[in-house]
Design a protein around this motif. Structure first.
Motif, PDB file in Angstrom:
ATOM      1  N   GLU A  27       0.831  -1.195   0.000  1.00 13.46           N
ATOM      2  CA  GLU A  27       0.000   0.000   0.000  1.00 13.46           C
ATOM      3  C   GLU A  27       0.873   1.256   0.000  1.00 13.46           C
ATOM      4  O   GLU A  27       0.614   2.213  -0.741  1.00 13.46           O
ATOM      5  CB  GLU A  27      -0.905  -0.010   1.233  1.00 13.46           C
ATOM      6  CG  GLU A  27      -1.840   1.170   1.255  1.00 13.46           C
ATOM      7  CD  GLU A  27      -2.552   1.324   2.591  1.00 13.46           C
ATOM      8  OE1 GLU A  27      -2.768   0.309   3.269  1.00 13.46           O
ATOM      9  OE2 GLU A  27      -2.880   2.467   2.939  1.00 13.46           O
ATOM     10  N   TYR A  47      -4.252 -12.639  -5.599  1.00 15.80           N
ATOM     11  CA  TYR A  47      -4.551 -11.328  -5.031  1.00 15.80           C
ATOM     12  C   TYR A  47      -3.880 -10.226  -5.849  1.00 15.80           C
ATOM     13  O   TYR A  47      -4.496  -9.210  -6.184  1.00 15.80           O
ATOM     14  CB  TYR A  47      -4.079 -11.280  -3.585  1.00 15.80           C
ATOM     15  CG  TYR A  47      -4.577 -10.066  -2.833  1.00 15.80           C
ATOM     16  CD1 TYR A  47      -5.812 -10.093  -2.199  1.00 15.80           C
ATOM     17  CD2 TYR A  47      -3.820  -8.895  -2.771  1.00 15.80           C
ATOM     18  CE1 TYR A  47      -6.283  -8.993  -1.517  1.00 15.80           C
ATOM     19  CE2 TYR A  47      -4.274  -7.782  -2.095  1.00 15.80           C
ATOM     20  CZ  TYR A  47      -5.511  -7.835  -1.466  1.00 15.80           C
ATOM     21  OH  TYR A  47      -5.972  -6.738  -0.804  1.00 15.80           O
ATOM     22  N   HIS A  51      -5.738  -7.270  -8.154  1.00 16.66           N
ATOM     23  CA  HIS A  51      -5.624  -5.858  -7.814  1.00 16.66           C
ATOM     24  C   HIS A  51      -4.525  -5.137  -8.595  1.00 16.66           C
ATOM     25  O   HIS A  51      -4.114  -4.044  -8.209  1.00 16.66           O
ATOM     26  CB  HIS A  51      -5.384  -5.702  -6.313  1.00 16.66           C
ATOM     27  CG  HIS A  51      -6.540  -6.220  -5.506  1.00 16.66           C
ATOM     28  ND1 HIS A  51      -7.728  -5.549  -5.392  1.00 16.66           N
ATOM     29  CD2 HIS A  51      -6.694  -7.369  -4.812  1.00 16.66           C
ATOM     30  CE1 HIS A  51      -8.562  -6.256  -4.639  1.00 16.66           C
ATOM     31  NE2 HIS A  51      -7.963  -7.369  -4.283  1.00 16.66           N
TER      32      HIS A  51
ATOM     33  N   ALA B  28      -7.225   8.058   6.376  1.00 16.02           N
ATOM     34  CA  ALA B  28      -6.501   6.805   6.113  1.00 16.02           C
ATOM     35  C   ALA B  28      -7.279   5.929   5.134  1.00 16.02           C
ATOM     36  O   ALA B  28      -6.718   5.361   4.201  1.00 16.02           O
ATOM     37  CB  ALA B  28      -6.258   6.045   7.414  1.00 16.02           C
ATOM     38  N   ASP B  30      -9.582   6.924   2.998  1.00 13.13           N
ATOM     39  CA  ASP B  30      -9.682   7.623   1.724  1.00 13.13           C
ATOM     40  C   ASP B  30      -8.413   7.435   0.891  1.00 13.13           C
ATOM     41  O   ASP B  30      -8.477   7.226  -0.310  1.00 13.13           O
ATOM     42  CB  ASP B  30      -9.932   9.114   1.993  1.00 13.13           C
ATOM     43  CG  ASP B  30     -10.286   9.844   0.718  1.00 13.13           C
ATOM     44  OD1 ASP B  30     -11.003   9.258  -0.106  1.00 13.13           O
ATOM     45  OD2 ASP B  30      -9.840  10.998   0.547  1.00 13.13           O
ATOM     46  N   GLU B  31      -7.277   7.515   1.559  1.00 12.86           N
ATOM     47  CA  GLU B  31      -6.012   7.460   0.822  1.00 12.86           C
ATOM     48  C   GLU B  31      -5.593   6.043   0.451  1.00 12.86           C
ATOM     49  O   GLU B  31      -4.735   5.863  -0.405  1.00 12.86           O
ATOM     50  CB  GLU B  31      -4.904   8.128   1.645  1.00 12.86           C
ATOM     51  CG  GLU B  31      -5.061   9.644   1.666  1.00 12.86           C
ATOM     52  CD  GLU B  31      -4.006  10.318   2.520  1.00 12.86           C
ATOM     53  OE1 GLU B  31      -3.248   9.594   3.198  1.00 12.86           O
ATOM     54  OE2 GLU B  31      -3.952  11.557   2.506  1.00 12.86           O
ATOM     55  N   ALA B  32      -6.165   5.053   1.125  1.00 13.41           N
ATOM     56  CA  ALA B  32      -5.748   3.682   0.848  1.00 13.41           C
ATOM     57  C   ALA B  32      -6.191   3.268  -0.543  1.00 13.41           C
ATOM     58  O   ALA B  32      -7.290   3.587  -0.967  1.00 13.41           O
ATOM     59  CB  ALA B  32      -6.356   2.742   1.882  1.00 13.41           C
ATOM     60  N   PRO B  33      -5.321   2.554  -1.280  1.00 17.22           N
ATOM     61  CA  PRO B  33      -5.759   2.019  -2.571  1.00 17.22           C
ATOM     62  C   PRO B  33      -6.844   0.969  -2.347  1.00 17.22           C
ATOM     63  O   PRO B  33      -6.970   0.434  -1.243  1.00 17.22           O
ATOM     64  CB  PRO B  33      -4.499   1.382  -3.142  1.00 17.22           C
ATOM     65  CG  PRO B  33      -3.527   1.283  -2.037  1.00 17.22           C
ATOM     66  CD  PRO B  33      -3.937   2.248  -0.973  1.00 17.22           C
ATOM     67  N   ASP B  34      -7.612   0.685  -3.390  1.00 15.92           N
ATOM     68  CA  ASP B  34      -8.761  -0.216  -3.243  1.00 15.92           C
ATOM     69  C   ASP B  34      -8.432  -1.510  -2.512  1.00 15.92           C
ATOM     70  O   ASP B  34      -9.196  -1.975  -1.698  1.00 15.92           O
ATOM     71  CB  ASP B  34      -9.325  -0.569  -4.626  1.00 15.92           C
ATOM     72  CG  ASP B  34     -10.316   0.484  -5.074  1.00 15.92           C
ATOM     73  OD1 ASP B  34     -10.588   1.391  -4.266  1.00 15.92           O
ATOM     74  OD2 ASP B  34     -10.788   0.404  -6.219  1.00 15.92           O
ATOM     75  N   PHE B  35      -7.249  -2.081  -2.842  1.00 18.57           N
ATOM     76  CA  PHE B  35      -6.980  -3.405  -2.300  1.00 18.57           C
ATOM     77  C   PHE B  35      -6.725  -3.412  -0.800  1.00 18.57           C
ATOM     78  O   PHE B  35      -6.783  -4.447  -0.162  1.00 18.57           O
ATOM     79  CB  PHE B  35      -5.831  -4.089  -3.053  1.00 18.57           C
ATOM     80  CG  PHE B  35      -4.511  -3.367  -2.987  1.00 18.57           C
ATOM     81  CD1 PHE B  35      -3.702  -3.467  -1.871  1.00 18.57           C
ATOM     82  CD2 PHE B  35      -4.083  -2.597  -4.061  1.00 18.57           C
ATOM     83  CE1 PHE B  35      -2.493  -2.816  -1.828  1.00 18.57           C
ATOM     84  CE2 PHE B  35      -2.869  -1.933  -4.018  1.00 18.57           C
ATOM     85  CZ  PHE B  35      -2.074  -2.045  -2.898  1.00 18.57           C
ATOM     86  N   SER B  36      -6.401  -2.258  -0.211  1.00 22.14           N
ATOM     87  CA  SER B  36      -6.163  -2.305   1.231  1.00 22.14           C
ATOM     88  C   SER B  36      -7.169  -1.481   2.029  1.00 22.14           C
ATOM     89  O   SER B  36      -6.960  -1.230   3.202  1.00 22.14           O
ATOM     90  CB  SER B  36      -4.727  -1.869   1.531  1.00 22.14           C
ATOM     91  OG  SER B  36      -4.555  -0.524   1.172  1.00 22.14           O
ATOM     92  N   LYS B  37      -8.249  -1.078   1.373  1.00 25.57           N
ATOM     93  CA  LYS B  37      -9.264  -0.315   2.113  1.00 25.57           C
ATOM     94  C   LYS B  37      -9.780  -1.114   3.316  1.00 25.57           C
ATOM     95  O   LYS B  37     -10.014  -0.565   4.384  1.00 25.57           O
ATOM     96  CB  LYS B  37     -10.435   0.038   1.198  1.00 25.57           C
ATOM     97  CG  LYS B  37     -10.129   1.196   0.275  1.00 25.57           C
ATOM     98  CD  LYS B  37     -11.341   2.072   0.034  1.00 25.57           C
ATOM     99  CE  LYS B  37     -11.110   3.096  -1.067  1.00 25.57           C
ATOM    100  NZ  LYS B  37     -10.239   4.198  -0.646  1.00 25.57           N
ATOM    101  N   LYS B  40      -8.320  -0.564   6.644  1.00 19.75           N
ATOM    102  CA  LYS B  40      -8.477   0.738   7.313  1.00 19.75           C
ATOM    103  C   LYS B  40      -9.870   0.918   7.926  1.00 19.75           C
ATOM    104  O   LYS B  40     -10.107   1.856   8.666  1.00 19.75           O
ATOM    105  CB  LYS B  40      -8.265   1.889   6.307  1.00 19.75           C
ATOM    106  CG  LYS B  40      -7.023   1.754   5.475  1.00 19.75           C
ATOM    107  CD  LYS B  40      -5.776   1.897   6.310  1.00 19.75           C
ATOM    108  CE  LYS B  40      -4.568   1.569   5.459  1.00 19.75           C
ATOM    109  NZ  LYS B  40      -3.376   1.338   6.243  1.00 19.75           N
TER     110      LYS B  40
END
Lengths: 413, 662
Positions: A27, A47, A51, B28, B30-37, B40
């Protein structure tokens, strides 16, 4: 929507490879201006594909004849440097970087950093203070060492023994860490844990350091204060510990010189005894467990993984680094701490965050999940906690007491 | 406005760190890319949880909710499309023991509030829709809004209940109580029009409204007048019971009444009962009082037509015995069942009256007694409860519901037998209640409910009417066993199970439009043409449906997504008052009024439905049908079904539940 938020990549800067899978690292890289690729086992493939995460499949087993293959692949892709994310990938990074950076000594250095016994000898040679240590190959060795240490301390028969510590040679953090006080406890060690490293116990204040190194210089140095080893930590450290910062910095500089570290990131552990003497515990060449990176981001607002990329990338300029890292301690918005939860009861049925924890002004959030099994396996070594609880606040003393107090609470009932 | 502004100051002044946490957590995410939303979301939940529990927390979150949604909290959940959310599901979400489930529902509702107030312009839902949705949510959660926490709530939810309660209170305050009551009353009338057998829930809601009207702190404005009929039908239908005097006082009043006054009381109750489908406990007192004295008053109190009165007078001894045993203030609904049973004239079928005499003297097995008293209490006796239940099932065959259980086939079968084979149903009730065993035959082999262990329902269903409560466990096991005996046959087991399970009248011809092995659509045009030619009067020689036929439908949600297969009964096909050909069917779900997407709104009243029937225009119904039975010897006029019509139906299938089955 978030795709547009990603930084565009700067082709003039380095291209880094992460060794191992860490969502937080990916990330951070995704949001940063460096090109990156993840080198991870095949279970990460789906994964990454879903992505759109740049990915190379590699199973990190023992180093072998094929190790050159991955170094070659990365070199052909134009990767400048490999960053180890886990203890198990440290020697791989050494091997790969010795090819990528054309510097054979890096591989030897990584082996040194992977073996706790070798590491201590090297530190000793460099004039760094360490405790008494020895390798043990079986239980006999452990009993002998326990007796010898307590003899040295002039203990009489019947006096309570000073404990000794047992650690696996090549495992990260608290994995496989045991504290032994009596010969009876030796019987509890399974045979497959040998060989191990044994160390005398140092009565003192244990702390860890995270140091980002570039061009052989410390660029940012954090002191993490352990409240209870294996349970809790907070950053930046309390003023009482921070007052040792100049001595600590000098120790780290000595360490860098002894281990000949030019760039990257180190994570050593020390004891400071009541008379202000520093004892070296061990050092790792990878991000710490226990989410210290997360805590740093909460306290200072910078992303520690991006710092990692900067310090490894040979194309990073000093100016960039100066812009990136805040000033230690003074720039922190407060103290960020976390507590690792172990269930205290033998049988648990549900997760219930204690009111006093959740209701405390310092409480931030938790990563605990409901129990999967009702019976709790008895802990023998410092094992894996069931999840972390995060706190944030302005006063170090309150933080320390709060973290300590969590140990007496039930999160699983 | 002044008041909300000062509240906002409160939380921001007293707990500024919470607001700061919230800001950080949103950033946090908002800024996270889709894969790690997903990683958060935890932070946001934990912070929101504390804020919503604080004074003024709902208000604060309402102001932040637009940013929270834009940061991606609802992404990859059903909540991302507020237009498809179903208000009634909020009941389960807000009562969930899982904190995140409660929180996401709460945040979504606060979002709707922000949309409804005009502060947040949402791309998927308008302010009016949001407002409407919220009034629905409040209506279905009224119990939690007004009642004190129950033991069950404390046990399962603990502290979480406070979040749900805070939220509902805040929503009610902002939306206004008058809207909720209005909505709720409409909802109650809509359900009552379907004449369900189980009305405990509805009685509770009516009671809540009554309490609400009494509470001086709640401003109902002009609303709530529609509730008077509902409240009075339960607590004061007549002159002598108007002020809810208690059954003992009421009985003593009856003892001193002259004949005209008694007559007045009797018609008062009868009118209320037939108006609402709800029976007042006082009605039971009256009916027992007049039962022994006057046939005329008995008929009046049951509100019978001349048909019903004939039946009553022909079987007067039986009816008296039934009243004596089954009708008590606690089981007053049995009166409604009895009244409609008489109107249906089924007592003239030779086997029915003797079957009821047997039911009157039936001794229950220990298991059956235990189940009945566990659910309904000991007053009146389990035998009386069951008898009351039998009267209701026979009087309101389409009022059988399955509760919250996956046992639609069993509920459908009970309803079907009550409708067209009542003495068979009475036979089964006796076997189940007395012998604790039901035996059926499948292609010559007998199947006992005792030998077949596993049914479809994993737990014993408990939220049912007395007859279902006794029968469903047995039927469920037998149905499952019949399915198991077809396991090695090719194709769908319903082909063989349905006729054997339901009765001889179930058509032996069987059509299905899904290939069992692949799940893909299969011979769709043939299937539809056959359905039109068998059931549609224009193409089957104008033959009305004779017996109810089991059928299977693919249930879809309001966004046309496939939810699951569901068992229903086709009752009749006829033109409605506007000359639209409609299929009238029985749906064992408790509330048949459902939105199946693509403008397919299942109607329960207003299109010539009889109580308990659901209906859809023929074409719309056909587009959700996947299994039906027919008589192969009556093929209809397949050639005359217009191809455009079949094409239109196919299109509806393919854009909804058939989307990935082509």
């Amino acid at each position: 929507m978030s795709e547009t938020k990603n930084r565009t990549k700067n082709p003039d800067k380095g291209y880094v490879a992460f060794l191992g899978w860490s969502l937080n690292a990916v990330e951070a890289a995704e949001k940063f201006d460096r090109r990156y690729v993840v080198v991870a086992p095949d279970w990460a493939e789906e994964y990454c594909e879903t992505h759109n995460i740049p990915y190379i499949k590699w199973n990190f087993e023992r180093l072998n004849d094929r190790s050159m293959e991955i170094a070659q692949t990365l070199k052909e892709k134009g990767v400048d440097v490999a960053i180890p994310l886990f203890e198990e990938t440290v020697e791989w990074a050494g091997a790969i970087n010795s090819v990528l950076l054309d510097n054979p000594k890096l591989f030897g250095q990584s082996l040194l950093l992977r073996d706790k016994a070798l590491m201590k000898r090297r530190a000793q040679l460099g004039g760094i203070r360490v405790g008494i240590f020895e390798e043990a190959h079986d239980k006999e060795d452990v009993i002998r060492f326990l007796k010898r240490v307590n003899q040295t301390l002039l203990k009489l028969d019947g006096d309570p023994n000073d404990p000794i510590h047992l650690k696996a040679f090549d495992k990260a953090g608290c994995l496989g860490h045991r504290v032994i006080r009596t010969p009876d406890e030796v019987d509890m060690i399974p045979d497959e844990e040998f060989p191990v490293l044994m160390e005398s116990h140092l009565d003192g204040w244990e702390f860890a350091v995270e140091a980002w190194v570039h061009d052989g210089k410390i660029q940012f140095l954090n002191i993490s204060e352990y409240v209870t080893l294996g349970y809790s930590v907070f950053v930046p450290a309390s003023p009482e510990l921070e007052k040792y910062r100049p001595q600590i910095k000098a120790q780290i500089e000595k360490l860098i010189k002894t281990f000949d570290i030019d760039f990257g990131f180190i994570h050593p552990e020390y004891f400071v005894t009541s008379d202000g003497e520093m004892y070296f515990g061990e050092v790792a060449y990878r991000p710490p467990g226990f989410k210290v990176f997360e805590l740093l981001e909460q306290a200072y607002g910078f992303n520690a993984y991006q710092g990692l990329i900067l310090s490894f990338d040979p194309k990073t300029s000093q100016e960039e680094i100066d812009d990136f890292f805040p000033e230690e301690v003074v720039d922190a918005k407060g103290h960020a701490g976390c507590f690792g939860v172990y269930p205290r009861r033998r049988v648990v049925s549900k997760l219930e965050i204690p009111d006093e924890t959740e209701g405390h002004a310092y409480f931030n959030y938790h990563e605990l999940t409901a129990p999967l099994e009702e019976t709790v396996t008895k802990r023998t070594a410092f094992g894996t906690h069931w999840g972390l609880v995060y706190f944030f606040g302005s006063d170090a003393e309150t933080m320390r007491d709060l973290l300590k107090h969590q140990e007496s609470l039930d999160f699983y009932v | 406005m002044v008041e909300t502004a000062s509240q906002a100051n409160t939380i921001e002044m007293t707990q500024p760190h919470l607001v700061e946490r919230l800001e950080d957590a949103i950033t946090a995410l908002d800024e996270a890319p889709d894969f790690s939303k997903a990683t958060k979301v935890r932070r946001l939940y934990d912070t929101a949880k504390r804020i919503i529990q604080s004074e003024g927390g709902c208000e604060l979150l309402e102001r932040y909710i637009e940013r929270i949604e834009r940061a991606g909290l609802f992404k990859n959940t059903d909540y991302a499309q507020p237009q498809i959310l179903v208000p009634s599901l909020s009941v389960h979400a807000l009562k969930s023991p899982d904190a995140d489930t409660v929180l996401i529902e709460a945040l979504s509702d606060l979002r709707l509030l922000a949309v409804a107030s005009g502060a947040y312009r949402h791309e998927a839902i308008s302010a009016e829709q949001a407002h409407h949705h919220l009034t629905h949510i409040l209506a279905v959660n009224l119990q939690m809004l007004f009642s004190v926490p129950s033991e069950a709530e404390r046990e399962t939810q603990g502290k979480l209940a406070k979040i749900s309660r805070n939220l509902l209170q805040y929503l009610a305050q902002r939306i206004g109580y008058e809207y909720i009551i209005e909505q709720l009353i409409d909802e109650i009338w809509r359900i009552l029009q379907q004449r369900p057998i189980q009305v405990d829930q509805i009685k509770q809601m009516v009671t809540q409204i009554a309490i609400c009207q009494q509470n001086p702190d709640i401003d109902l404005g002009q609303s709530g007048h529609g509730a008077d009929r509902l409240i009075s039908s339960l607590y004061g239908a007549t002159q002598a019971s108007r002020e809810d005097p208690g059954v003992a006082v009421y009985l003593s009043r009856l003892e001193t009444m002259d004949a005209p006054t008694l007559q007045y009381e009797a018609t008062g109750f009868a009118r209320a009962m037939h108006d609402t489908g709800l029976v007042s406990p006082y009605h039971a007192v009256l009916l027992r009082f007049v039962s022994d004295n006057s046939d005329h008053l008995l008929s009046e109190a049951l509100g019978l037509s001349s048909t019903g009165r004939d039946c009553l007078l022909s079987f007067i001894d039986l009816v008296r015995a039934l009243i004596d045993k089954a009708v008590h203030p606690e089981s007053a609904q049995a009166i409604y069942g009895l009244s409609l049973l008489l109107e249906r004239c089924i007592l003239y079928q030779p086997a029915v009256a003797p079957s009821l005499w047997r039911q009157l003297s039936l001794t229950l097995s220990a298991e059956a007694s235990q189940r009945l008293s566990l659910l309904f209490g000991d007053q009146p006796t389990p035998e009386a409860r069951l008898l009351g239940g039998v009267l209701c099932v026979l009087g309101l065959p389409l009022g059988v519901g399955q509760g919250n259980n996956p046992t639609c086939q069993s509920a459908r079968a009970i309803s079907m037998w009550a409708y067209s084979d009542p003495d068979y149903l009475l036979q089964l009730v006796v076997s189940a209640a007395r012998d604790n065993e039901v035996i059926m035959h499948f292609e010559g082999q007998s199947i006992s409910s005792r030998d077949s262990v596993a049914g479809i329902a994993k737990e014993l269903p408990m939220d049912l009417d007395p007859v279902s409560l006794i029968l469903v466990p047995h039927l469920d096991r037998i149905y499952a066993e019949m399915g198991r005996r077809c396991a090695d046959r090719e194709g769908d087991p319903h082909r063989w199970v349905n006729p054997e399970f339901h009765g001889w009248w179930c058509g032996r011809g069987f059509a299905i439009n899904v290939d069992v092995a692949t799940g893909k659509l299969h011979q769709l045009q043939d299937f539809l043409r056959k359905f039109y030619a068998s059931y549609h009067p224009f193409y089957n020689g104008n033959q009305p449906l004779i017996h109810p036929q089991p059928a299977g439908v693919a249930i879809t949600d309001s966004a046309m997504r496939f939810i699951g297969w569901h068992a229903i009964t086709i009752l009749r096909v006829a033109l409605d008052q506007e000359n639209v050909m409609r299929v009238y069917f029985y749906n064992p779900n408790n509330d048949s009024g459902q939105n199946w997407g693509d403008d397919i709104l299942v109607s329960t009243a207003g299109n010539s439905e009889r109580s308990g029937e659901a209906s859809l225009p023929f074409e719309q119904f056909a587009s959700r049908l996947y299994i039906f039975h027919f008589d192969p010897l009556e093929p209809g006029m397949m050639g005359s079904v217009p191809p455009e019509e079949l094409e239109a139906v196919s299109e509806r299938i393919i854009k909804s539940w058939g989307a990935n089955r082509v």
